[in-house]
Design a protein around this motif. Sequence first.
Motif: not given
Length: 115
Positions: A11-23, A74-78, A95-103
Amino acid sequence: MTPAILALNLGLSFAALAALCLSLNRHHAEIFGTKPSGRRVVLLRVLGWAGIALGLLVAGEAEGWGFRPVRWVGALSGAGVGLVLLLSYRPRLVAPAGAAALGLALAGGALLHVT
């Protein structure tokens, strides 16, 4: 790796990568229709890198530092593969998937403290 730590790390990995993507201007404009402000870019990048660093800290919480970097990569790659597929086929869901991953990460963290 316990399921709670896996949920937290993924969840942290996906949310973090989504935030970097949205930047990035291109992805932000594609998803939200406008380019991000300078303040939003800085905020998203700080949150993204903080999430990646925090993911390293929790990656091997149960078993120690022996395989922590391997689990972290591995988590970052997935999460990265999932994000790339989502960007390719359904970019508006990033964006919604990043929020769900943070949840998911928060739920995994809560499970760690319950057990």
